[in-house]
Write an enzyme that holds these catalytic residues in place. Structure first.
Site, PDB file in Angstrom:
ATOM      1  N   HIS A   1       0.789  -1.231   0.000  1.00 42.61           N
ATOM      2  CA  HIS A   1       0.000   0.000   0.000  1.00 42.61           C
ATOM      3  C   HIS A   1       0.825   1.287   0.000  1.00 42.61           C
ATOM      4  CE1 HIS A   1       0.553  -0.002   4.454  1.00 42.61           C
ATOM      5  NE2 HIS A   1       0.312   1.297   4.360  1.00 42.61           N
TER       6      HIS A   1
ATOM      7  N   GLU B   1       3.646   5.290  -3.533  1.00 46.46           N
ATOM      8  CA  GLU B   1       3.894   6.646  -3.043  1.00 46.46           C
ATOM      9  C   GLU B   1       5.344   6.837  -2.601  1.00 46.46           C
ATOM     10  OE1 GLU B   1       1.582   9.852  -0.166  1.00 46.46           O
ATOM     11  OE2 GLU B   1       1.207   7.707   0.058  1.00 46.46           O
ATOM     12  N   ASP B   2       5.957   5.781  -2.048  1.00 43.04           N
ATOM     13  CA  ASP B   2       7.273   5.944  -1.414  1.00 43.04           C
ATOM     14  C   ASP B   2       8.429   5.277  -2.148  1.00 43.04           C
ATOM     15  OD1 ASP B   2       5.952   7.330   0.563  1.00 43.04           O
ATOM     16  OD2 ASP B   2       5.800   5.627   1.923  1.00 43.04           O
TER      17      ASP B   2
ATOM     18  N   ASP C   1     -22.140   0.907  33.683  1.00 38.87           N
ATOM     19  CA  ASP C   1     -21.614  -0.205  32.887  1.00 38.87           C
ATOM     20  C   ASP C   1     -20.090  -0.217  32.857  1.00 38.87           C
ATOM     21  OD1 ASP C   1     -21.416   2.102  31.458  1.00 38.87           O
ATOM     22  OD2 ASP C   1     -22.229   1.304  29.589  1.00 38.87           O
TER      23      ASP C   1
END
Length: 724
Positions: free
Chosen positions: A76, A80-81, A262
């Site tokens: 992912h 971009e990198d 709770d």
């Protein structure tokens, strides 16, 4: 690869649900490529960069995400990198994975500048993805970033933590990823409000041993009760509410730590739904239930598919507990949300289309949840709003563009600068003279794309939208605003025509009158006309004649003379000689019929047209066809007296597309005492409906009263005589 600890940890995580050699080879190839491309790159923490995509992939493996999703997670950040391109990824891994990587890359470029826009940005994040897998990858990416946020600079820590609270945690909640939501919230709070984070955390830890002992005692007691009742297949877990949830109730709800009922919870997991209710009976029989603290989310699930029974009870030692009771399947959904319904299964044959269809089918299941109550743990978002958000934003193609200041604007696919301008403000649309998209001048019919930055040029002297804009605009909102403007323009033209007709009548009679609203109201209130402008409008429409106004203005003596002349002309024929109720001067038994095009009624100024072989056809002076006829074949005509018959005429009504419009119009007609002869309705757009109405009435006064009543219907914004 066997000595690679990162790789082995990833393989161990997926081993229980991915075993096919081709799937493992695909993931291995992606890991090797990501490791190669990120070689030499380091994170702020000092770790090799490859640790990040692997950590993201392992988080997704907890949801049993499919091989393609895992591969996209590993890759992912490569586009971009690194020097890896989408073309390279498509050649090696196929189009589906390249599209996933592309979508995640685009989301990484989004800058959330203004937290006020959080809601729009959430929708944008979901809609741009068009694929739930992309959202999951992005959430997993943010999860690992939050786990390693300590290595970032303080200002970045605060910005990222706020962004996570406002954007990503709510998305996790929408998708039912409660474990992810709780972790994102707690980690964010540590940077957003560290003082309160540690205060709440220390309060929780202060009596940790005591609470754990209390929970353990309650669990053992429930086990004994279940054994006595013959319930065998069950699990019981204890938990303490997450820090951020306690923080919200203390800060937003103004509650003391001790008043949070709770804070401690026991979760009971059984084999079937019937056992859930049996278990509830046992709990209530041996603990004291707190009034108004019981919720049945099994019968009425939450919008994000969450199902469970909730009750708060008092233990004999004075400790309050929330008890949650659910089945194993419900618990899986409660932990993993919607993702639990499409966990990857190797027994299935997957394609992108089939996987997305399965997801869409699950989302359509939300349509059955419209009766649900609001989810008070979130932002008071109703189930219908949630359904609309998911079905509309994720599963349909929308365009998301920016103003020059970075505000996100959502528009339908195919929208143009005109749609954008009207979404900003109606006046911006009306005064628009040009548009600049991405620093380039474009035509008004230019199709906008997601990510475009748009600037609208306006001019206060602009003449406004034209009919052509209706062909260009795509959004119902813009088209509706343009139509209202054009209708008003038409109204202004009608008023001008009425004023001109009356002024001509003044000239013919060599008179000059100064009209006032008071005079108009006194003389034409029965026609529902109260102002000079209303009078001009009625004259322009042909409903009131300029001569009728002149008669009102003339001195009484003059009016009496005119009336006397009229009586003399018609004294021989006070009752019409045909069933139309119309008199044509000088003819005793004329062949007369009423025109179908303008359907005149008593009170309308009328004229007869001598046809070739069909007698005399009576038209209203408001009829547009009169101007086209041979003026030598027109005869004066007037209505008789004591007419008892009813006359049909047509009305055209414009209004919104609300479902009750037709019913409300019919009620307005009935309340006027008018009979409906024929009615039809069509929607010419998502925003406008047109009703054609044929009514049967006695005279123009009844007609005017009817029009007034129809205009009172909230959804109606235009009523006129329909010249057919």
């Amino acid at each position: 690869m066997e000595s690679d600890a990162l790789y082995q940890a990833l393989m161990n995580d997926i081993a229980h649900y991915i075993t096919k050699p081709e799937s493992i080879n695909l993931i291995t190839k992606a890991y090797q490529l990501a490791k190669e491309k990120h070689l030499g790159q380091m994170r702020k923490s000092g770790e090799p960069y490859i640790t990040h995509p692997v950590a993201v992939t392992r988080i997704l493996a907890e949801l049993e995400a499919g091989p393609n999703t895992l591969v996209a997670a590993l890759l992912h950040d490569t586009v971009e990198d690194t020097d890896l391109t989408l073309v390279d990824i498509e050649k090696i891994f196929g189009k589906d994975i390249s599209q996933l990587v592309d979508a995640v890359t685009k989301l990484n470029k989004l800058i959330f500048q203004d937290i006020v826009q959080a809601d729009n940005q959430q929708k944008m994040l979901l809609a741009m993805a068009k694929d739930i897998r992309v959202v999951l990858i992005k959430l997993a990416d943010r999860m690992h970033n939050m786990r390693t946020l300590d290595s970032m600079a303080p200002e970045k820590q605060l910005r990222i933590a706020k962004e996570t609270l406002d954007i990503y945690a709510p998305i996790a909640h929408r998708l039912g990823l409660f474990r992810w939501k709780a972790e994102l919230e707690d980690r964010s709070l540590r940077f957003v409000d560290p003082a309160m984070y540690y205060k709440v955390s220390n309060m929780v830890k202060a009596k940790k041993d005591e609470r754990e002992s209390s929970i353990s005692h309650v669990i053992n007691y429930i086990k004994e009760l279940f054994a006595e009742s013959g319930i065998k297949d069950f699990d019981i877990k204890g938990r303490i509410k997450n820090i951020y949830s306690i923080y919200k109730k203390m800060v937003n709800g103004g509650r003391a730590f001790e008043d949070i009922y709770d804070l401690l919870a026991v979760r009971i997991i059984v084999d079937k739904v019937e056992t859930c209710y049996q278990s509830l009976g046992i709990i209530h029989a041996h603990f004291t239930p707190i009034p108004k603290r019981f919720k049945d989310y099994i019968a009425v699930p939450k919008p994000n598919m969450y199902q469970s029974l909730h009750t708060t009870v008092l233990h004999s030692d004075g400790t309050l507990f929330e008890v949650q009771i659910r089945t194993h399947e419900m618990d899986k959904v409660a932990e993993d949300g919607i993702a639990a319904h499409w966990a990857y299964k190797e027994s299935k044959v997957y394609s992108k289309e089939k996987e997305q269809f399965e997801i869409a089918s699950k989302l359509k299941w939300y349509a059955d949840l419209l009766k649900l109550t609001e989810d008070t743990d979130d932002k008071q978002e109703s189930s219908q709003e949630f359904v609309d958000t998911i079905k509309t934003d994720i599963l349909s193609a929308n365009v998301y563009v920016f103003t020059p200041k970075g505000e996100v604007i959502e528009l339908p696919a195919g929208s143009t600068p005109i749609d954008f301008a009207y979404r900003i403000h109606t006046d911006v649309g009306h005064r628009m003279v040009g548009a600049i998209v991405n620093n380039r001048i474009v035509t008004l019919d230019h199709t906008l794309q997601t990510g475009d930055v748009i600037s609208i040029k306006t001019n206060k002297n602009s003449s406004g939208p034209s009919e052509d804009w209706l062909k260009i605009a795509k959004s119902p909102h813009a088209r509706h605003k343009i139509k209202i403007f054009l209708n008003k323009e038409n109204q202004d033209l009608i008023i001008a025509q009425g004023k001109e007709a009356l002024e001509k009548e003044f000239v013919l009679n060599k008179k000059d009158f100064e009209l006032s609203d008071q005079w108009v109201k006194e003389n034409f209130e029965k026609n529902n006309v109260e102002t000079v402008e209303d009078l001009y409008k009625e004259i322009g429409k042909g409903i009131i004649s300029a001569k009728a106004v002149m008669n009102k203005l003339m001195p009484e003596a003059t009016k009496e003379t005119l009336l006397q002349r009229q009586l003399e002309r018609t004294s021989r024929q006070l009752v019409a000689t045909s069933d139309t109720g119309v008199i044509v001067e000088g003819l005793t038994t004329p062949q007369i019929k009423l025109a179908n095009c303008c359907t005149p009624v008593p009170g309308d100024e009328i004229v007869g047209f001598v046809t070739k072989g069909s007698g005399i056809v009576i038209h209203g002076m408001h009829c547009t066809n009169i101007k086209e006829y041979d003026q030598n074949r027109l005869l004066p005509a007037l209505w008789g007296i004591n007419i008892t018959r009813k006359y049909p005429t047509w009305l055209k009504i414009k209004g919104t597309t609300r479902a009750t419009l037709l019913t409300d119009v019919i009620q307005a007609v009935n309340s006027s005492g008018v009979n409906i002869a024929e009615i039809s309705a069509i929607s010419n757009s998502q925003f406008e409906s047109i009703i054609k109405l044929k009514v049967s009435l006695s005279n123009v006064n009844e007609l005017n009263s009817l029009i007034t009543n129809i205009n009172k219907v909230p959804q109606v914004y235009y009523v006129e005589r329909d010249i057919r």
